[in-house]
Design a protein around this motif. Structure first.
Motif, PDB file in Angstrom:
ATOM      1  N   ASP A   1       0.923  -0.957  -0.146  1.00 54.76           N
ATOM      2  CA  ASP A   1       0.000  -0.065   0.015  1.00 54.76           C
ATOM      3  C   ASP A   1       0.767   1.254   0.104  1.00 54.76           C
ATOM      4  O   ASP A   1       1.388   1.471   0.967  1.00 54.76           O
ATOM      5  CB  ASP A   1      -0.840  -0.056   1.148  1.00 54.76           C
ATOM      6  CG  ASP A   1      -1.549   1.204   1.482  1.00 54.76           C
ATOM      7  OD1 ASP A   1      -1.344   2.192   0.748  1.00 54.76           O
ATOM      8  OD2 ASP A   1      -2.445   1.268   2.394  1.00 54.76           O
ATOM      9  N   GLU A   2       1.240   1.751  -1.168  1.00 54.59           N
ATOM     10  CA  GLU A   2       2.191   2.849  -1.339  1.00 54.59           C
ATOM     11  C   GLU A   2       1.916   4.059  -0.577  1.00 54.59           C
ATOM     12  O   GLU A   2       2.843   4.893  -0.437  1.00 54.59           O
ATOM     13  CB  GLU A   2       2.430   3.169  -2.850  1.00 54.59           C
ATOM     14  CG  GLU A   2       3.058   2.063  -3.561  1.00 54.59           C
ATOM     15  CD  GLU A   2       4.030   2.400  -4.570  1.00 54.59           C
ATOM     16  OE1 GLU A   2       4.031   3.590  -5.201  1.00 54.59           O
ATOM     17  OE2 GLU A   2       4.676   1.513  -5.141  1.00 54.59           O
ATOM     18  N   THR A   3       0.860   4.087   0.336  1.00 55.95           N
ATOM     19  CA  THR A   3       0.775   5.277   0.985  1.00 55.95           C
ATOM     20  C   THR A   3       1.505   5.266   2.258  1.00 55.95           C
ATOM     21  O   THR A   3       1.800   6.261   2.989  1.00 55.95           O
ATOM     22  CB  THR A   3      -0.556   5.600   1.535  1.00 55.95           C
ATOM     23  OG1 THR A   3      -1.145   4.641   2.228  1.00 55.95           O
ATOM     24  CG2 THR A   3      -1.566   5.860   0.359  1.00 55.95           C
ATOM     25  N   LYS A   4       2.045   3.798   2.778  1.00 56.25           N
ATOM     26  CA  LYS A   4       2.760   3.658   3.833  1.00 56.25           C
ATOM     27  C   LYS A   4       4.273   4.031   3.409  1.00 56.25           C
ATOM     28  O   LYS A   4       4.695   3.364   2.547  1.00 56.25           O
ATOM     29  CB  LYS A   4       2.778   2.125   4.319  1.00 56.25           C
ATOM     30  CG  LYS A   4       1.286   1.842   4.613  1.00 56.25           C
ATOM     31  CD  LYS A   4       0.677   2.398   5.953  1.00 56.25           C
ATOM     32  CE  LYS A   4      -0.746   2.071   5.958  1.00 56.25           C
ATOM     33  NZ  LYS A   4      -1.514   3.185   6.506  1.00 56.25           N
ATOM     34  N   ARG A   5       4.830   4.992   4.072  1.00 59.50           N
ATOM     35  CA  ARG A   5       6.358   5.446   3.866  1.00 59.50           C
ATOM     36  C   ARG A   5       7.489   4.347   4.400  1.00 59.50           C
ATOM     37  O   ARG A   5       8.046   5.168   5.131  1.00 59.50           O
ATOM     38  CB  ARG A   5       6.582   6.849   4.053  1.00 59.50           C
ATOM     39  CG  ARG A   5       5.433   7.629   3.276  1.00 59.50           C
ATOM     40  CD  ARG A   5       5.890   9.133   3.071  1.00 59.50           C
ATOM     41  NE  ARG A   5       7.250   9.347   2.755  1.00 59.50           N
ATOM     42  CZ  ARG A   5       7.965  10.261   2.654  1.00 59.50           C
ATOM     43  NH1 ARG A   5       7.687  11.274   3.279  1.00 59.50           N
ATOM     44  NH2 ARG A   5       9.108  10.233   2.014  1.00 59.50           N
ATOM     45  N   ASN A   6       7.271   3.307   4.452  1.00 63.48           N
ATOM     46  CA  ASN A   6       8.405   2.386   4.905  1.00 63.48           C
ATOM     47  C   ASN A   6       9.480   2.643   4.300  1.00 63.48           C
ATOM     48  O   ASN A   6       9.453   3.031   2.820  1.00 63.48           O
ATOM     49  CB  ASN A   6       7.752   0.916   4.907  1.00 63.48           C
ATOM     50  CG  ASN A   6       6.929   0.093   5.469  1.00 63.48           C
ATOM     51  OD1 ASN A   6       7.116   0.677   6.835  1.00 63.48           O
ATOM     52  ND2 ASN A   6       6.036  -0.477   5.001  1.00 63.48           N
ATOM     53  N   LEU A   7      10.772   2.430   4.655  1.00 63.12           N
ATOM     54  CA  LEU A   7      11.980   2.519   3.747  1.00 63.12           C
ATOM     55  C   LEU A   7      12.444   1.277   3.718  1.00 63.12           C
ATOM     56  O   LEU A   7      12.648   0.602   4.704  1.00 63.12           O
ATOM     57  CB  LEU A   7      12.780   3.489   4.611  1.00 63.12           C
ATOM     58  CG  LEU A   7      12.469   5.099   4.503  1.00 63.12           C
ATOM     59  CD1 LEU A   7      13.639   5.680   5.273  1.00 63.12           C
ATOM     60  CD2 LEU A   7      12.452   5.764   3.066  1.00 63.12           C
ATOM     61  N   PHE A   8      13.308   0.830   2.581  1.00 61.98           N
ATOM     62  CA  PHE A   8      14.078  -0.157   2.219  1.00 61.98           C
ATOM     63  C   PHE A   8      15.533   0.495   1.915  1.00 61.98           C
ATOM     64  O   PHE A   8      15.479   1.250   0.963  1.00 61.98           O
ATOM     65  CB  PHE A   8      13.520  -1.029   1.392  1.00 61.98           C
ATOM     66  CG  PHE A   8      14.428  -2.285   0.868  1.00 61.98           C
ATOM     67  CD1 PHE A   8      14.573  -3.386   1.937  1.00 61.98           C
ATOM     68  CD2 PHE A   8      15.178  -2.303  -0.149  1.00 61.98           C
ATOM     69  CE1 PHE A   8      15.272  -4.426   1.839  1.00 61.98           C
ATOM     70  CE2 PHE A   8      16.059  -3.502  -0.319  1.00 61.98           C
ATOM     71  CZ  PHE A   8      16.016  -4.432   0.542  1.00 61.98           C
ATOM     72  N   LEU A   9      16.630  -0.170   2.511  1.00 65.17           N
ATOM     73  CA  LEU A   9      17.869   0.333   2.251  1.00 65.17           C
ATOM     74  C   LEU A   9      18.716  -0.816   2.135  1.00 65.17           C
ATOM     75  O   LEU A   9      18.479  -1.916   2.460  1.00 65.17           O
ATOM     76  CB  LEU A   9      18.670   0.963   3.309  1.00 65.17           C
ATOM     77  CG  LEU A   9      17.804   2.266   3.953  1.00 65.17           C
ATOM     78  CD1 LEU A   9      18.673   2.835   5.005  1.00 65.17           C
ATOM     79  CD2 LEU A   9      17.408   3.334   3.078  1.00 65.17           C
TER      80      LEU A   9
END
Ligand SMILES: [Zn+2]
Length: 370
Positions: A51-59
Motif C-alpha cells: 500500500d504505497e501510502t505507507k512510507r516504509n523505507l528499504f535500504l
C-alpha cells in the motif's frame, strides 16, 4: 573489533529526537533519515509497501570484499507512540530523558540511530561485509501496520535483527506471542426505560453478562485476554438496543488462542437464541514465533555479544513487534528482537543511557562485519 564513531552516533540520535513522527505522520523523521544516509552508497527504496501510502523505507548496502556471510536484515520503526513536537530532551549523567512533558522517543529512534551509524562505520571501513538490508517501518505503534504492509519482495535476507525492546543490550527476544482481535456487535430492542422496560432487550446488559462469563485477564503463563472498549446506548431513559465490544487474546501457543477465541465467540453468539442479533468477528493480528536458539546465526549473535562483554539472555517477548511479521511472512526467516536499553517507554519518564545506544550499535556492527 570494528570501531564506531560515538560522537556521530550521539549527533544522529539527537537529530532523530527532534524530528516529530507520531504514527502515520512520520515524514519529518523520514526526511532526517534520508538526509543522514545521503553520503552512503545505498540502494534506497521509499514507500517500500504494497500500500504505497505507507512510507516504509528499504535500504541495501551491497556485499563488499566477497564476504561469505549471508545477507543480514536490520530493522527499527520510525514512528513514535505520541507526538514529540515540543520535546525538550536532556542528557544528564549519561542518561537521556525529557522535561516530563513529552515522551523521549528512544522507542525506537535508538534503533534507527544504531542502524544508521552501523551503515556509516561499515561503509567507511575497508572491511569485507555481507549484503546489509534495512527495513525502517512506519506505524508500528498502532499495530505493526507498516510491517504488515511491507513489500516483502525486497527482502531476501533470512537472518534478521529488529532493535526494539527494553532491557539491556545482550538481551535477545527469540519468541513472541500471537494476537487475535475480536469485535462484537450486539443488537437488542429499544424501549422507554421508565414506561415500558419489559418491551426492551438491553444490548448493554447482555454484553456485560457475556463479559462476566468469558476467560478474562491472565489465563495461564502464556495466555492473556482483555476487553478494551465498550460502546453503546443513547440516553438514560432508553433501553439500549446497540452495544459494541472490542477485545484481544494473546498467547504464545497458537492452539490455545484458537480454543479461547472459540469459547468467547460461543458465549456471545448464544444471544442469537434469545432474541438478540449478535455478530462476532475476530482477526489474527499476528501469529507467534519461536526460534531455535542453537542455530549458526544465534551462535553468531551470542559470540559477538560476549566479545563486547554483554550479558547474553534469551527472552520471550510479551507483546508483538515487527519481528513477528518478518518471521510470519518471510519464508525461513530467523528474526530476533534486540533489547537496546530503552526504559519506561510510552510514558513521559522514558529514558535511555547513551552508553546503551553505543553498545547496541557496536553489537550490530560487529555482527555485520564478522
Ligand atoms: Zn517500539
Amino acid at each position: 573489533m570494528m570501531k564506531i564513531n560515538k560522537e556521530r552516533l550521539q549527533s544522529t540520535f539527537e537529530k532523530l529526537l527532534t524530528a516529530n513522527g507520531i504514527s502515520g505522520n512520520e515524514d519529518e523523521t523520514i526526511n532526517v533519515v534520508l538526509d543522514l544516509i545521503k553520503d552512503i552508497p545505498l540502494f534506497v527504496k521509499e514507500n517500500a509497501s504494497i500500500d504505497e501510502t505507507k512510507r516504509n523505507l528499504f535500504l541495501k548496502l551491497e556485499n563488499r570484499g566477497g564476504s561469505k556471510t549471508p545477507s543480514i536484515l536490520l530493522s527499527a520503526h520510525l514512528d513514535t507512540v505520541e507526538s514529540t513536537e515540543k520535546i525538550k530532551y536532556q542528557l544528564k549523567n549519561g542518561k537521556y530523558t525529557t522535561d516530563g512533558n513529552t515522551i523521549l522517543g528512544s522507542d525506537d529512534k535508538a534503533g534507527v540511530a544504531a542502524i544508521i551509524e552501523c551503515l556509516m562505520s561499515i561503509h567507511e571501513s575497508n572491511k569485507p561485509h555481507p549484503e546489509i538490508q534495512v527495513a525502517f517501518t512506519v506505524e508500528e505503534e498502532v499495530g505493526l501496520v507498516g510491517a504488515y504492509n511491507y513489500d516483502f519482495s525486497l527482502i531476501t535476507s533470512k537472518r534478521g535483527i529488529v532493535i526494539d525492546s527494553d532491557g539491556k543490550p545482550g538481551t535477545i527476544m527469540y519468541a513472541g506471542p500471537s494476537q487475535y482481535l475480536f469485535d462484537v456487535d450486539i443488537t437488542g430492542v429499544s424501549a422507554h426505560a421508565g414506561m415500558t422496560p419489559e418491551n426492551g432487550k438491553s444490548a448493554i446488559l447482555y454484553a456485560s453478562q457475556c463479559i462476566s462469563k468469558i476467560p478474562f485477564g491472565r489465563i495461564d503463563h502464556e495466555t492473556t485476554t482483555n476487553v478494551g472498549t465498550i460502546k453503546g446506548g443513547k440516553a438514560n431513559n432508553i433501553v439500549a438496543d446497540k452495544c459494541h465490544v472490542d477485545g484481544e487474546i494473546r498467547s504464545h501457543n497458537h492452539v490455545k488462542i484458537n480454543l479461547i477465541n472459540d469459547q468467547i465467540k460461543s458465549i456471545f453468539l448464544d444471544g442469537n437464541k434469545t432474541g438478540f442479533k449478535v455478530e462476532y468477528k475476530s482477526i489474527e493480528k499476528y501469529s507467534a514465533f519461536e526460534l531455535n536458539t542453537k542455530t549458526e546465526f544465534m551462535m553468531l549473535l551470542t559470540s559477538q555479544a560476549k566479545k563486547l562483554n554483554l550479558d547474553v539472555h534469551f527472552k520471550v517477548c510479551g507483546g508483538g513487534c515487527d519481528a513477528n511479521i518478518f518471521n510470519n511472512r518471510i519464508k525461513n526467516m530467523e528474526c530476533v528482537n534486540f533489547a537496546c536499553g530503552m526504559t519506561d517507554v510510552h510514558t513521559h519518564k522514558e529514558s535511555i543511557y547513551l552508553s546503551d545506544i553505543e553498545k547496541i550499535t557496536e553489537l550490530i556492527t560487529s555482527i555485520c562485519t564478522k
